[in-house]
Scaffold this motif. Sequence first.
Motif, PDB file in Angstrom:
ATOM      1  N   LEU A   1     -10.503 -10.389  15.927  1.00 10.09           N
ATOM      2  CA  LEU A   1     -10.708  -8.971  16.208  1.00 10.09           C
ATOM      3  C   LEU A   1      -9.903  -8.505  17.414  1.00 10.09           C
ATOM      4  CD1 LEU A   1     -14.576  -8.674  15.663  1.00 10.09           C
ATOM      5  CD2 LEU A   1     -12.744  -8.117  14.068  1.00 10.09           C
ATOM      6  N   SER A   2      -8.858  -9.249  17.744  1.00 14.26           N
ATOM      7  CA  SER A   2      -8.038  -8.843  18.882  1.00 14.26           C
ATOM      8  C   SER A   2      -7.342  -7.523  18.576  1.00 14.26           C
ATOM      9  CB  SER A   2      -7.001  -9.916  19.200  1.00 14.26           C
ATOM     10  OG  SER A   2      -6.078 -10.040  18.132  1.00 14.26           O
ATOM     11  N   ALA A   3      -7.139  -6.740  19.607  1.00 16.35           N
ATOM     12  CA  ALA A   3      -6.498  -5.437  19.418  1.00 16.35           C
ATOM     13  C   ALA A   3      -5.095  -5.595  18.856  1.00 16.35           C
ATOM     14  CB  ALA A   3      -6.459  -4.691  20.753  1.00 16.35           C
ATOM     15  N   ALA A   4      -4.396  -6.637  19.286  1.00 16.47           N
ATOM     16  CA  ALA A   4      -3.026  -6.853  18.816  1.00 16.47           C
ATOM     17  C   ALA A   4      -2.969  -7.110  17.322  1.00 16.47           C
ATOM     18  CB  ALA A   4      -2.407  -8.025  19.574  1.00 16.47           C
ATOM     19  N   THR A   5      -3.996  -7.782  16.785  1.00 18.09           N
ATOM     20  CA  THR A   5      -4.028  -8.089  15.357  1.00 18.09           C
ATOM     21  C   THR A   5      -4.462  -6.879  14.536  1.00 18.09           C
ATOM     22  OG1 THR A   5      -4.491 -10.423  15.753  1.00 18.09           O
ATOM     23  CG2 THR A   5      -5.079  -9.545  13.587  1.00 18.09           C
ATOM     24  N   LEU A   6      -5.549  -6.245  14.927  1.00 21.14           N
ATOM     25  CA  LEU A   6      -6.108  -5.156  14.126  1.00 21.14           C
ATOM     26  C   LEU A   6      -5.248  -3.900  14.133  1.00 21.14           C
ATOM     27  CD1 LEU A   6      -9.960  -5.300  14.772  1.00 21.14           C
ATOM     28  CD2 LEU A   6      -8.570  -6.482  13.080  1.00 21.14           C
ATOM     29  N   ARG A   7      -4.513  -3.664  15.209  1.00 23.21           N
ATOM     30  CA  ARG A   7      -3.751  -2.416  15.295  1.00 23.21           C
ATOM     31  C   ARG A   7      -2.662  -2.337  14.222  1.00 23.21           C
ATOM     32  NH1 ARG A   7      -1.038  -1.686  20.913  1.00 23.21           N
ATOM     33  NH2 ARG A   7      -0.337   0.201  19.863  1.00 23.21           N
ATOM     34  N   ASN A   8      -2.213  -3.491  13.728  1.00 21.52           N
ATOM     35  CA  ASN A   8      -1.149  -3.486  12.715  1.00 21.52           C
ATOM     36  C   ASN A   8      -1.619  -2.887  11.386  1.00 21.52           C
ATOM     37  OD1 ASN A   8       0.692  -4.754  14.490  1.00 21.52           O
ATOM     38  ND2 ASN A   8      -0.089  -6.780  13.950  1.00 21.52           N
ATOM     39  N   ALA A   9      -2.919  -2.981  11.114  1.00 19.05           N
ATOM     40  CA  ALA A   9      -3.449  -2.461   9.853  1.00 19.05           C
ATOM     41  C   ALA A   9      -4.435  -1.318  10.089  1.00 19.05           C
ATOM     42  CB  ALA A   9      -4.132  -3.585   9.074  1.00 19.05           C
TER      43      ALA A   9
ATOM     44  N   TYR B   1     -13.553  -0.413  20.045  1.00 22.63           N
ATOM     45  CA  TYR B   1     -13.051   0.036  21.354  1.00 22.63           C
ATOM     46  C   TYR B   1     -12.944  -1.159  22.305  1.00 22.63           C
ATOM     47  CZ  TYR B   1     -18.149   0.422  22.146  1.00 22.63           C
ATOM     48  OH  TYR B   1     -19.513   0.192  22.218  1.00 22.63           O
ATOM     49  N   TYR B   2     -11.860  -1.149  23.072  1.00 25.21           N
ATOM     50  CA  TYR B   2     -11.514  -2.251  23.970  1.00 25.21           C
ATOM     51  C   TYR B   2     -11.329  -1.718  25.389  1.00 25.21           C
ATOM     52  CZ  TYR B   2     -10.149  -4.437  19.504  1.00 25.21           C
ATOM     53  OH  TYR B   2     -10.130  -4.918  18.216  1.00 25.21           O
ATOM     54  N   LYS B   3     -11.596  -2.579  26.370  1.00 21.49           N
ATOM     55  CA  LYS B   3     -11.317  -2.184  27.753  1.00 21.49           C
ATOM     56  C   LYS B   3      -9.814  -2.097  27.984  1.00 21.49           C
ATOM     57  CE  LYS B   3     -15.557  -4.139  29.708  1.00 21.49           C
ATOM     58  NZ  LYS B   3     -16.142  -5.111  30.678  1.00 21.49           N
ATOM     59  N   HIS B   4      -9.073  -3.015  27.359  1.00 21.52           N
ATOM     60  CA  HIS B   4      -7.616  -3.013  27.475  1.00 21.52           C
ATOM     61  C   HIS B   4      -7.026  -3.334  26.104  1.00 21.52           C
ATOM     62  CE1 HIS B   4      -8.323  -3.135  31.814  1.00 21.52           C
ATOM     63  NE2 HIS B   4      -9.101  -4.189  31.616  1.00 21.52           N
TER      64      HIS B   4
ATOM     65  N   ASP C   1      -6.876  -7.026  24.959  1.00 20.35           N
ATOM     66  CA  ASP C   1      -8.098  -7.827  24.857  1.00 20.35           C
ATOM     67  C   ASP C   1      -8.175  -8.572  23.536  1.00 20.35           C
ATOM     68  OD1 ASP C   1      -8.812  -6.913  27.316  1.00 20.35           O
ATOM     69  OD2 ASP C   1     -10.356  -5.521  26.621  1.00 20.35           O
ATOM     70  N   LYS C   2      -8.763  -9.768  23.601  1.00 22.18           N
ATOM     71  CA  LYS C   2      -8.941 -10.584  22.399  1.00 22.18           C
ATOM     72  C   LYS C   2     -10.188 -10.187  21.619  1.00 22.18           C
ATOM     73  CE  LYS C   2      -5.384 -13.214  23.305  1.00 22.18           C
ATOM     74  NZ  LYS C   2      -4.163 -13.153  22.456  1.00 22.18           N
ATOM     75  N   GLU C   3     -11.146  -9.581  22.278  1.00 24.44           N
ATOM     76  CA  GLU C   3     -12.388  -9.163  21.644  1.00 24.44           C
ATOM     77  C   GLU C   3     -12.672  -7.707  22.010  1.00 24.44           C
ATOM     78  OE1 GLU C   3     -14.402 -10.805  19.653  1.00 24.44           O
ATOM     79  OE2 GLU C   3     -13.424 -12.767  19.726  1.00 24.44           O
TER      80      GLU C   3
END
Length: 402
Positions: A39-47, A78-81, A84-86
């Motif tokens: 559920l890292s932001a870097a992974t989910l943002r792609n889709a 929603y993420y703090k940054h 973030d990985k979670e």
Amino acid sequence: VGHRASFVIRHIFFFQLLLSFTMFGHVLKDLGLSHKEDLSAATLRNAAAKVGYLTKEGGLVKSWKRRFCLVHNDKLYYYKHQTDKEPAGAVKLSGSTLQTAGSITGKPNSFEINTGDRTYYLCADTEQQREEWMVVIQRVASLATARDSRASIALSQAQSQSQSQVEESRKSRSLIGNAISRRSVGLPAGAVPVSISSSAISPRSGSASPRLDNLFGLHSLEEILLIQKTAKGVPKIVEETVEWLLDNGIKVPGILRVPGISSEIIALRDSYNETGTAQLSNFNPHSVAAVLKMFLAELPEPAIPFLSFHNFIAACDASDPEVQLARVRAVVSSLPEPNRVLFKYICDFLFSISEYEAENRMSIQTLALIFGPILLPHVDITASIASMNAALLLCINNHTVL
């Protein structure tokens, strides 16, 4: 018969056991106890359907903090940054309602998401950004709600069928007992004891005809048209709500985007289910619009059938606008007549709404963004969003020649 009844009961037991394990798996997943999902932001943002920053009000401490947010599948994370990985948290959008919240928060670009369990308040930097977030969230929430509604209906049907099988086995056992009783008391073989209803032992009829109490989410467009087809070739509920909105809601700001009043939506849905019509003048325009969208979104097969989705999207890949239009017209012409008539009718309606953009602030682009996943949804609700929007935008702009 005894062996058959025993087989049916065992079958039902294992079926219900399977359902229990399946539902338990979903519970584990919701609680985060199943296999670890990235559920890292870097992974989910792609889709993701939408990505960006919002300011969010805290749950316990009512302070506002800037958060990196993204809409993926049926949740807003929603993420703090953004590294973030979670996620710091997630808002489940299925079954949620959405509306502006400036009068509540004192922040003009804020909006709220009410999940039923909690109300989340978020704020965008500008009014345009707020509108963009609300359109995407509303679209995803509508699709997720419709998907869950279909799953619930399918489960109810399966349970009902299992119960019917149990009743059949009980009737069979009862008939055997009655036959034995006849022999013991000397009744003729064809006689029915007064304690048994003749309807209870009559052969089961085929599947029931479509009923108005099943109008939403259960029957196909063709089946619904058998019940309430208008002279224009569309379901009565569609024509009534569309014509009423053109007369009473066409200048209302945010029409077809702003969610309606939950109690009114339920009342309208119940009225259509029970009587096939509704006194629309008693309701808010946004509630009427919400019921129209709900009906279309909950059709088991959408206006553009699933099998036609890729052909429809591929038709818009041509670089030449005239070739695009010719290909899209060909796909629309190949649709089953009920789907083609309904699709064209809605495109006509959306174009009419867009003509009053100055008053209702609903551009063709916004309308396409809202109705794309309703009229031509894909299995993955975040897939091909740009393609869906472009395809529907082309159809609305050229609605007269479809």
